[in-house]
Design a protein around this motif. Structure first.
Motif, PDB file in Angstrom:
ATOM      1  N   VAL A 136       0.839  -1.206   0.000  1.00 44.37           N
ATOM      2  CA  VAL A 136       0.000   0.000   0.000  1.00 44.37           C
ATOM      3  C   VAL A 136       0.869   1.249   0.000  1.00 44.37           C
ATOM      4  O   VAL A 136       0.601   2.227  -0.702  1.00 44.37           O
ATOM      5  CB  VAL A 136      -0.953  -0.010   1.211  1.00 44.37           C
ATOM      6  CG1 VAL A 136      -1.700   1.316   1.321  1.00 44.37           C
ATOM      7  CG2 VAL A 136      -1.937  -1.171   1.109  1.00 44.37           C
ATOM      8  N   ARG A 137       1.935   1.208   0.789  1.00 41.54           N
ATOM      9  CA  ARG A 137       2.837   2.358   0.854  1.00 41.54           C
ATOM     10  C   ARG A 137       3.510   2.620  -0.496  1.00 41.54           C
ATOM     11  O   ARG A 137       3.601   3.760  -0.949  1.00 41.54           O
ATOM     12  CB  ARG A 137       3.918   2.107   1.904  1.00 41.54           C
ATOM     13  CG  ARG A 137       4.930   3.230   2.071  1.00 41.54           C
ATOM     14  CD  ARG A 137       6.199   2.734   2.746  1.00 41.54           C
ATOM     15  NE  ARG A 137       6.944   1.801   1.888  1.00 41.54           N
ATOM     16  CZ  ARG A 137       8.066   1.179   2.268  1.00 41.54           C
ATOM     17  NH1 ARG A 137       8.541   1.379   3.479  1.00 41.54           N
ATOM     18  NH2 ARG A 137       8.680   0.366   1.432  1.00 41.54           N
ATOM     19  N   ASP A 138       3.965   1.561  -1.145  1.00 40.23           N
ATOM     20  CA  ASP A 138       4.730   1.716  -2.384  1.00 40.23           C
ATOM     21  C   ASP A 138       3.850   2.077  -3.578  1.00 40.23           C
ATOM     22  O   ASP A 138       4.257   2.871  -4.429  1.00 40.23           O
ATOM     23  CB  ASP A 138       5.514   0.435  -2.681  1.00 40.23           C
ATOM     24  CG  ASP A 138       6.596   0.161  -1.639  1.00 40.23           C
ATOM     25  OD1 ASP A 138       7.023   1.114  -0.973  1.00 40.23           O
ATOM     26  OD2 ASP A 138       6.987  -1.016  -1.487  1.00 40.23           O
ATOM     27  N   ASN A 139       2.678   1.485  -3.660  1.00 42.83           N
ATOM     28  CA  ASN A 139       1.806   1.772  -4.795  1.00 42.83           C
ATOM     29  C   ASN A 139       0.369   1.454  -4.389  1.00 42.83           C
ATOM     30  O   ASN A 139      -0.101   0.318  -4.545  1.00 42.83           O
ATOM     31  CB  ASN A 139       2.214   0.959  -6.017  1.00 42.83           C
ATOM     32  CG  ASN A 139       1.584   1.485  -7.286  1.00 42.83           C
ATOM     33  OD1 ASN A 139       0.417   1.869  -7.314  1.00 42.83           O
ATOM     34  ND2 ASN A 139       2.357   1.505  -8.359  1.00 42.83           N
ATOM     35  N   GLU A 140      -0.306   2.461  -3.851  1.00 38.25           N
ATOM     36  CA  GLU A 140      -1.660   2.255  -3.347  1.00 38.25           C
ATOM     37  C   GLU A 140      -2.630   1.831  -4.450  1.00 38.25           C
ATOM     38  O   GLU A 140      -3.478   0.943  -4.251  1.00 38.25           O
ATOM     39  CB  GLU A 140      -2.146   3.540  -2.675  1.00 38.25           C
ATOM     40  CG  GLU A 140      -3.529   3.429  -2.057  1.00 38.25           C
ATOM     41  CD  GLU A 140      -3.951   4.692  -1.336  1.00 38.25           C
ATOM     42  OE1 GLU A 140      -5.172   4.914  -1.199  1.00 38.25           O
ATOM     43  OE2 GLU A 140      -3.056   5.456  -0.920  1.00 38.25           O
ATOM     44  N   ALA A 141      -2.508   2.453  -5.637  1.00 38.51           N
ATOM     45  CA  ALA A 141      -3.420   2.129  -6.734  1.00 38.51           C
ATOM     46  C   ALA A 141      -3.260   0.678  -7.177  1.00 38.51           C
ATOM     47  O   ALA A 141      -4.242  -0.027  -7.429  1.00 38.51           O
ATOM     48  CB  ALA A 141      -3.171   3.076  -7.909  1.00 38.51           C
ATOM     49  N   ARG A 142      -2.012   0.212  -7.243  1.00 43.70           N
ATOM     50  CA  ARG A 142      -1.781  -1.170  -7.654  1.00 43.70           C
ATOM     51  C   ARG A 142      -2.281  -2.158  -6.594  1.00 43.70           C
ATOM     52  O   ARG A 142      -2.819  -3.218  -6.931  1.00 43.70           O
ATOM     53  CB  ARG A 142      -0.288  -1.388  -7.912  1.00 43.70           C
ATOM     54  CG  ARG A 142       0.056  -2.781  -8.429  1.00 43.70           C
ATOM     55  CD  ARG A 142       1.518  -2.870  -8.801  1.00 43.70           C
ATOM     56  NE  ARG A 142       1.831  -1.993  -9.931  1.00 43.70           N
ATOM     57  CZ  ARG A 142       3.050  -1.847 -10.430  1.00 43.70           C
ATOM     58  NH1 ARG A 142       4.075  -2.496  -9.887  1.00 43.70           N
ATOM     59  NH2 ARG A 142       3.253  -1.041 -11.461  1.00 43.70           N
ATOM     60  N   ALA A 143      -2.109  -1.804  -5.300  1.00 44.35           N
ATOM     61  CA  ALA A 143      -2.606  -2.670  -4.228  1.00 44.35           C
ATOM     62  C   ALA A 143      -4.126  -2.774  -4.291  1.00 44.35           C
ATOM     63  O   ALA A 143      -4.692  -3.861  -4.104  1.00 44.35           O
ATOM     64  CB  ALA A 143      -2.160  -2.128  -2.872  1.00 44.35           C
ATOM     65  N   ALA A 144      -4.790  -1.652  -4.572  1.00 43.90           N
ATOM     66  CA  ALA A 144      -6.249  -1.681  -4.698  1.00 43.90           C
ATOM     67  C   ALA A 144      -6.674  -2.508  -5.914  1.00 43.90           C
ATOM     68  O   ALA A 144      -7.650  -3.274  -5.857  1.00 43.90           O
ATOM     69  CB  ALA A 144      -6.785  -0.256  -4.808  1.00 43.90           C
ATOM     70  N   ALA A 145      -5.926  -2.374  -7.002  1.00 41.59           N
ATOM     71  CA  ALA A 145      -6.249  -3.143  -8.211  1.00 41.59           C
ATOM     72  C   ALA A 145      -6.049  -4.635  -7.994  1.00 41.59           C
ATOM     73  O   ALA A 145      -6.721  -5.461  -8.628  1.00 41.59           O
ATOM     74  CB  ALA A 145      -5.388  -2.656  -9.377  1.00 41.59           C
ATOM     75  N   ALA A 146      -5.127  -4.998  -7.096  1.00 42.92           N
ATOM     76  CA  ALA A 146      -4.888  -6.410  -6.788  1.00 42.92           C
ATOM     77  C   ALA A 146      -5.962  -7.006  -5.887  1.00 42.92           C
ATOM     78  O   ALA A 146      -5.938  -8.212  -5.611  1.00 42.92           O
ATOM     79  CB  ALA A 146      -3.517  -6.573  -6.129  1.00 42.92           C
ATOM     80  N   GLY A 147      -6.891  -6.166  -5.430  1.00 42.35           N
ATOM     81  CA  GLY A 147      -8.012  -6.678  -4.653  1.00 42.35           C
ATOM     82  C   GLY A 147      -7.942  -6.402  -3.163  1.00 42.35           C
ATOM     83  O   GLY A 147      -8.827  -6.842  -2.418  1.00 42.35           O
ATOM     84  N   TYR A 148      -6.933  -5.678  -2.717  1.00 39.23           N
ATOM     85  CA  TYR A 148      -6.829  -5.379  -1.290  1.00 39.23           C
ATOM     86  C   TYR A 148      -7.738  -4.208  -0.917  1.00 39.23           C
ATOM     87  O   TYR A 148      -7.864  -3.233  -1.678  1.00 39.23           O
ATOM     88  CB  TYR A 148      -5.390  -5.029  -0.921  1.00 39.23           C
ATOM     89  CG  TYR A 148      -4.426  -6.190  -1.038  1.00 39.23           C
ATOM     90  CD1 TYR A 148      -4.498  -7.259  -0.161  1.00 39.23           C
ATOM     91  CD2 TYR A 148      -3.454  -6.213  -2.038  1.00 39.23           C
ATOM     92  CE1 TYR A 148      -3.627  -8.335  -0.273  1.00 39.23           C
ATOM     93  CE2 TYR A 148      -2.576  -7.278  -2.154  1.00 39.23           C
ATOM     94  CZ  TYR A 148      -2.670  -8.338  -1.269  1.00 39.23           C
ATOM     95  OH  TYR A 148      -1.807  -9.386  -1.385  1.00 39.23           O
ATOM     96  N   ASP A 149      -8.351  -4.317   0.256  1.00 39.13           N
ATOM     97  CA  ASP A 149      -9.180  -3.231   0.785  1.00 39.13           C
ATOM     98  C   ASP A 149      -8.244  -2.232   1.453  1.00 39.13           C
ATOM     99  O   ASP A 149      -7.904  -2.355   2.628  1.00 39.13           O
ATOM    100  CB  ASP A 149     -10.197  -3.788   1.782  1.00 39.13           C
ATOM    101  CG  ASP A 149     -11.228  -2.746   2.205  1.00 39.13           C
ATOM    102  OD1 ASP A 149     -10.941  -1.543   2.046  1.00 39.13           O
ATOM    103  OD2 ASP A 149     -12.282  -3.127   2.726  1.00 39.13           O
ATOM    104  N   VAL A 150      -7.816  -1.240   0.691  1.00 46.74           N
ATOM    105  CA  VAL A 150      -6.777  -0.318   1.145  1.00 46.74           C
ATOM    106  C   VAL A 150      -7.228   0.466   2.369  1.00 46.74           C
ATOM    107  O   VAL A 150      -6.460   0.659   3.324  1.00 46.74           O
ATOM    108  CB  VAL A 150      -6.380   0.638  -0.003  1.00 46.74           C
ATOM    109  CG1 VAL A 150      -5.427   1.713   0.502  1.00 46.74           C
ATOM    110  CG2 VAL A 150      -5.727  -0.145  -1.127  1.00 46.74           C
ATOM    111  N   ARG A 151      -8.467   0.931   2.375  1.00 42.90           N
ATOM    112  CA  ARG A 151      -8.957   1.726   3.508  1.00 42.90           C
ATOM    113  C   ARG A 151      -8.972   0.916   4.794  1.00 42.90           C
ATOM    114  O   ARG A 151      -8.608   1.410   5.855  1.00 42.90           O
ATOM    115  CB  ARG A 151     -10.346   2.269   3.202  1.00 42.90           C
ATOM    116  CG  ARG A 151     -10.347   3.423   2.209  1.00 42.90           C
ATOM    117  CD  ARG A 151     -11.727   4.034   2.083  1.00 42.90           C
ATOM    118  NE  ARG A 151     -11.718   5.168   1.173  1.00 42.90           N
ATOM    119  CZ  ARG A 151     -12.808   5.886   0.863  1.00 42.90           C
ATOM    120  NH1 ARG A 151     -13.984   5.542   1.381  1.00 42.90           N
ATOM    121  NH2 ARG A 151     -12.707   6.911   0.033  1.00 42.90           N
TER     122      ARG A 151
END
Length: 333
Positions: free
Chosen positions: A193-208
């Motif tokens: 999430v720290r390195d690339n929030e958009a990519r983490a969200a695209a991978a299916g992680y609930d960033v919030r």
């Protein structure tokens, strides 16, 4: 898995060594205790900044609420020490959930401004609610109960070094738990999430949700530090919840280095010990400390941890060169 196992216990050994070393190099038990308490607060901040990429100016909220929670519990409820510390952590986690729920909806400058606004709001609430917090005077005459488990008194806390022993045990346990967290799947996901929030969200992680979990853990640890600090000084001062405290915790984290838990210990030790030393040299010692912090920020951008790792590599490099030369010679033979 083996690397993670070795990492956990290598850093834990460094934390234990720090706990054992401080009584040997410091004559003041209160000062040594203060180093460990602010190391806890800096580790909580590092979980947000170094592992999640969230620069929060609201850490003083949780430190102050932990102080107030412990103070009110010891003054009015007379509950055991462990219950006091757990209560402070719950209060810190709930406050962090509230602050984080609003703040994580913004990014960058807007996130920073929201945490700063919450810090100011909680400060003025503490200042206004004099019947609860004591206002300018804070909560006074906070007791320091012994550690009692199942009716058995395990550890007295009246003396400075006796209380240091308690704080040292708490510090090592919390350090081990946090190290397990950052080395776990959760910790690696926070790094993503720290390195690339958009990519983490695209991978299916609930960033919030991940950010909120980091906020709550950070708030609980920082509130624990606040409770320990209130029992160290015997008061829960208004200054613990003000903006300047949040700034100090953030400075400790950056000085030590982000992304490594033990770096927070280095940063807290440097800030507390150098500040204490400079205060004996000149009444306006904060000016000297500010100049020193500017120099550290300019010359050591990776923090004290980065400097230490760089020196270690320099020490190891000649040996590696010799090994490489030996291997080339053997190949020619």
């Amino acid at each position: 898995m083996n690397a993670s196992f070795l990492s956990q216990y290598r850093h834990l050994a460094m934390a234990v060594a720090t706990v054992l070393l401080l009584p040997l190099v410091l004559t003041s038990g209160s000062l040594a205790t203060e180093v460990l308490i602010f190391a806890l607060a800096a580790m909580g901040c590092n979980l947000l900044l170094g592992y999640t990429g969230l620069m929060s100016f609201g850490q003083g909220i949780f430190l102050g609420l932990g102080s107030y929670a412990a103070g009110m519990a010891l003054l009015h409820l007379r509950i055991p020490l462990i219950a006091v510390l757990l209560l402070a952590m719950v209060v810190g986690a709930i406050a962090a959930a509230l602050v984080g729920w609003f703040s994580i909806r913004q990014r960058g400058t807007y996130f920073v401004m929201l945490t700063l606004a919450f810090a100011q709001m909680f400060y003025f609430l503490a200042y206004t609610l004099r019947d609860v917090t004591g206002g300018d005077n804070g909560l006074l005459d906070i007791a320091r109960p012994p550690l009692v488990i199942l009716g058995q008194r395990l550890l007295p806390t009246a003396g400075p070094w006796e209380y240091y022993t308690l704080v040292a045990v708490v510090f090592v346990v919390v350090f081990w738990i946090l190290q397990r967290i950052v080395d776990s799947i959760l910790g690696r996901t926070l790094l993503a999430v720290r390195d690339n929030e958009a990519r983490a969200a695209a991978a299916g992680y609930d960033v919030r949700t991940l950010k909120l979990i980091a906020f709550m853990i950070s708030g609980a640890i920082t509130a624990l530090a606040g409770a320990l600090h209130a029992m160290l000084t015997g008061i829960a001062p208004l200054s613990n919840i003000e903006y300047g405290t949040s700034e100090s915790i953030l400075i400790m984290t950056v000085i030590g280095g982000t992304g490594k838990l033990f770096a927070s210990v280095l940063g807290a030790g440097f800030y507390v010990l150098v500040g204490d030393w400079l205060s004996t040299l000149w009444p306006r010692w904060l000016l000297l400390l500010g100049m020193l912090l500017i120099a550290v920020s300019l010359l050591m951008q990776k923090g004290l941890w980065g400097v230490g790792m760089g020196l270690l590599q320099l020490v190891r490099r000649p040996g590696r060169a010799d090994d490489a030369a030996t291997q080339r010679s053997a190949a020619y033979d």
